[in-house]
Design a protein around this motif. Structure first.
Motif, PDB file in Angstrom:
ATOM      1  N   GLY A 295       0.813  -1.373   0.118  1.00 43.17           N
ATOM      2  CA  GLY A 295      -0.120   0.203  -0.069  1.00 43.17           C
ATOM      3  C   GLY A 295       0.715   1.277   0.131  1.00 43.17           C
ATOM      4  O   GLY A 295       1.922   1.206   0.599  1.00 43.17           O
ATOM      5  N   GLY A 296       0.275   2.269  -0.268  1.00 40.22           N
ATOM      6  CA  GLY A 296       0.609   3.703  -0.337  1.00 40.22           C
ATOM      7  C   GLY A 296       1.819   3.897  -1.615  1.00 40.22           C
ATOM      8  O   GLY A 296       2.552   4.739  -1.658  1.00 40.22           O
ATOM      9  N   ALA A 297       1.419   2.867  -2.728  1.00 42.96           N
ATOM     10  CA  ALA A 297       1.986   3.234  -3.846  1.00 42.96           C
ATOM     11  C   ALA A 297       2.056   4.752  -4.594  1.00 42.96           C
ATOM     12  O   ALA A 297       3.129   5.279  -4.953  1.00 42.96           O
ATOM     13  CB  ALA A 297       2.026   2.153  -5.077  1.00 42.96           C
ATOM     14  N   SER A 298       0.881   4.942  -4.668  1.00 36.91           N
ATOM     15  CA  SER A 298       0.604   6.369  -5.358  1.00 36.91           C
ATOM     16  C   SER A 298       1.335   7.496  -4.542  1.00 36.91           C
ATOM     17  O   SER A 298       1.733   8.161  -5.187  1.00 36.91           O
ATOM     18  CB  SER A 298      -0.782   6.616  -5.667  1.00 36.91           C
ATOM     19  N   THR A 299       1.080   7.445  -3.233  1.00 39.26           N
ATOM     20  CA  THR A 299       1.841   8.287  -2.387  1.00 39.26           C
ATOM     21  C   THR A 299       3.240   8.398  -2.641  1.00 39.26           C
ATOM     22  O   THR A 299       4.134   9.615  -2.999  1.00 39.26           O
ATOM     23  CB  THR A 299       1.579   8.295  -0.933  1.00 39.26           C
ATOM     24  N   ALA A 300       3.918   7.165  -2.683  1.00 38.39           N
ATOM     25  CA  ALA A 300       5.436   7.007  -3.009  1.00 38.39           C
ATOM     26  C   ALA A 300       5.734   7.461  -4.436  1.00 38.39           C
ATOM     27  O   ALA A 300       6.966   8.098  -4.343  1.00 38.39           O
ATOM     28  CB  ALA A 300       5.670   5.717  -2.379  1.00 38.39           C
ATOM     29  N   ARG A 301       5.039   7.157  -5.274  1.00 37.58           N
ATOM     30  CA  ARG A 301       5.563   7.795  -6.455  1.00 37.58           C
ATOM     31  C   ARG A 301       5.514   9.300  -6.610  1.00 37.58           C
ATOM     32  O   ARG A 301       6.085   9.741  -7.318  1.00 37.58           O
ATOM     33  CB  ARG A 301       4.307   7.187  -7.454  1.00 37.58           C
ATOM     34  N   LEU A 302       4.335   9.695  -5.868  1.00 39.02           N
ATOM     35  CA  LEU A 302       4.412  11.223  -5.983  1.00 39.02           C
ATOM     36  C   LEU A 302       5.608  11.723  -5.438  1.00 39.02           C
ATOM     37  O   LEU A 302       6.339  12.684  -5.877  1.00 39.02           O
ATOM     38  CB  LEU A 302       3.079  11.880  -5.242  1.00 39.02           C
ATOM     39  N   PHE A 303       5.843  11.388  -4.217  1.00 39.17           N
ATOM     40  CA  PHE A 303       7.100  11.517  -3.607  1.00 39.17           C
ATOM     41  C   PHE A 303       8.465  11.515  -4.430  1.00 39.17           C
ATOM     42  O   PHE A 303       9.515  12.513  -4.720  1.00 39.17           O
ATOM     43  CB  PHE A 303       7.166  10.752  -2.164  1.00 39.17           C
ATOM     44  N   LEU A 304       8.350  10.183  -5.069  1.00 37.02           N
ATOM     45  CA  LEU A 304       9.694  10.173  -5.932  1.00 37.02           C
ATOM     46  C   LEU A 304       9.480  10.883  -7.129  1.00 37.02           C
ATOM     47  O   LEU A 304      10.553  11.520  -7.634  1.00 37.02           O
ATOM     48  CB  LEU A 304       9.806   8.659  -6.344  1.00 37.02           C
ATOM     49  N   LYS A 305       8.472  11.105  -7.835  1.00 31.85           N
ATOM     50  CA  LYS A 305       8.421  11.881  -9.156  1.00 31.85           C
ATOM     51  C   LYS A 305       8.863  13.364  -8.744  1.00 31.85           C
ATOM     52  O   LYS A 305       9.373  14.203  -9.658  1.00 31.85           O
ATOM     53  CB  LYS A 305       7.099  11.758  -9.506  1.00 31.85           C
ATOM     54  N   ARG A 306       8.534  13.708  -7.495  1.00 30.02           N
ATOM     55  CA  ARG A 306       8.897  15.329  -7.297  1.00 30.02           C
ATOM     56  C   ARG A 306      10.474  15.325  -6.941  1.00 30.02           C
ATOM     57  O   ARG A 306      10.789  16.437  -6.393  1.00 30.02           O
ATOM     58  CB  ARG A 306       7.966  15.836  -6.066  1.00 30.02           C
TER      59      ARG A 306
END
Length: 377
Positions: A295-306
């Motif tokens: 879980g939390g993949a979409s949040t982590a991807r935003l964090f990484l993308k930024r």
């Protein structure tokens, strides 16, 4: 006809993600709002009037449309498949043999994990109350073979759990952020401006949601930083459910012990309920993110993308597979939560952060392209 050639999304009145998904389809994929429609079925205690809606997209209550109208839709997308929406999905696909072919399930790791556990126990999918799997779920999965998800993450698991050699994927994962597109862009600009004028804090987020990590896991993390003589350099942020009173008292006692007996300077902040913009701001203010097992993949991807910092994944966990092995993202993998303190102190992450930005942008471009093909016709 109201739904003729529309791309329909079937959601519950409690849905929190379809709004963001449609917003992203419109702003990132260029899908016209007039080509989309939403059919909402009720969930007790969640009135339709409180559902967030996209301007110029038509919304209908399930009982106010006919199956004949739905039959005229171009595609039908179910946001996840679970015991709440599968009875409605079953009504739709059993009405006409062509319905299943135009139906798509936007899957998440939650239902796939439950299906996988069920298959591991029984050798096939069966109704199983403990895992919230009902007969309607199985009927739908036996008829629908179109899934919207990252193929490399889910294909082998779905083939096994569905006992199916070929699963049709729209190879696209989540393209929306934790905020609508325009709000997300504005917040990104604000953070970029702030970074130019202020030094960023060294903050470690322990899990992306409440109750993401257990008391023992949280204690392991902090203890690992103490042993690595690294604890004083970082501020720890924990999303805490206020109902976890006993664990909060225990954790506070442990922190007090470290401060007063071990003479450690430990800075811990607890965060309870947050608005979406406050949550996103909190996430982007961190420099390190410790992910839970799943879980939390979409949040982590935003964090990484930024490019905000590094993500840490437990070795062989679902998130470790999804990020490191399936997508090629460079997370810091650990075998024990107590190892994280050493990983933070010993590694220079700048090159990995840049690598992850490029991977996330590339994956999102792929996802956008594939969703455009699905919903543009």
């Amino acid at each position: 006809m109201r739904l003729e050639n529309k791309h329909i999304f079937v959601i519950s009145s409690a849905d929190k993600f379809c709004f963001l998904n449609l917003d992203a389809l419109i702003h990132k994929c260029g899908i016209l709002p007039s080509n989309l429609a939403v059919i909402v079925f009720p969930i007790q205690g969640q009135p339709l009037s409180e559902l967030l809606k996209i301007d110029n997209v038509d919304y209908y209550e399930f009982d106010d449309v006919t199956l004949e109208e739905i039959k005229l839709a171009q595609t039908i997308t179910f946001m996840s498949l679970n015991r709440f929406n599968s009875p409605y999905a079953r009504k739709i696909i059993e009405f006409d043999e062509g319905m299943a072919r135009k139906s798509y399930i936007f899957i998440t790791d939650d239902e796939v994990d439950r299906w996988n556990q069920c298959h591991s126990k029984f050798g096939k999918l069966v109704p199983y109350k403990k895992l919230h799997i009902v007969e309607d779920d199985i009927v739908c999965l036996n008829r629908i073979n179109n899934f919207i998800a990252d193929r490399s993450t889910f294909e082998s698991t779905l083939q096994r759990t569905l006992n199916r050699k070929k699963v049709n994927f729209i190879n696209a994962s989540v393209i929306f952020d934790t905020l609508p597109y325009n709000a997300s862009k504005s917040l990104e600009s604000a953070f970029n401006c702030s970074d130019q004028h202020y030094e960023r804090e060294a903050k470690v987020l322990l899990g992306t949601k409440q109750h993401a990590l257990s008391y023992s896991e949280l204690r392991e993390v902090v203890n690992g930083f103490v042993k690595a003589e690294n604890a004083e350099r970082y501020k720890f942020l924990i999303l805490w459910n206020k109902k976890r009173r006993k664990e909060r008292v225990m954790f506070d006692l442990y922190i007090t012990y470290l401060r007063h007996i071990k003479r450690q300077t430990i800075d811990v902040s607890y965060v309870t309920a947050l608005s979406p913009i406050a949550y996103t701001s909190l996430i982007l203010s961190c420099s390190h993110m410790v992910l839970q097992r799943r879980g939390g993949a979409s949040t982590a991807r935003l964090f990484l993308k930024r490019g905000r910092g590094m993500v840490y994944t437990l070795e062989n966990s679902e998130n470790d597979f999804g990020f490191r092995k399936a997508l090629g993202i460079k997370t810091k993998s650990f075998t024990s939560f107590s190892d994280i303190g050493k990983l933070v102190s010993n590694l220079n992450d700048d090159a990995d952060i840049e690598h992850n930005i490029k991977i996330c942008e590339s994956v999102e471009q792929r996802d956008v392209s594939n969703l455009q093909k699905l919903y543009s016709n």
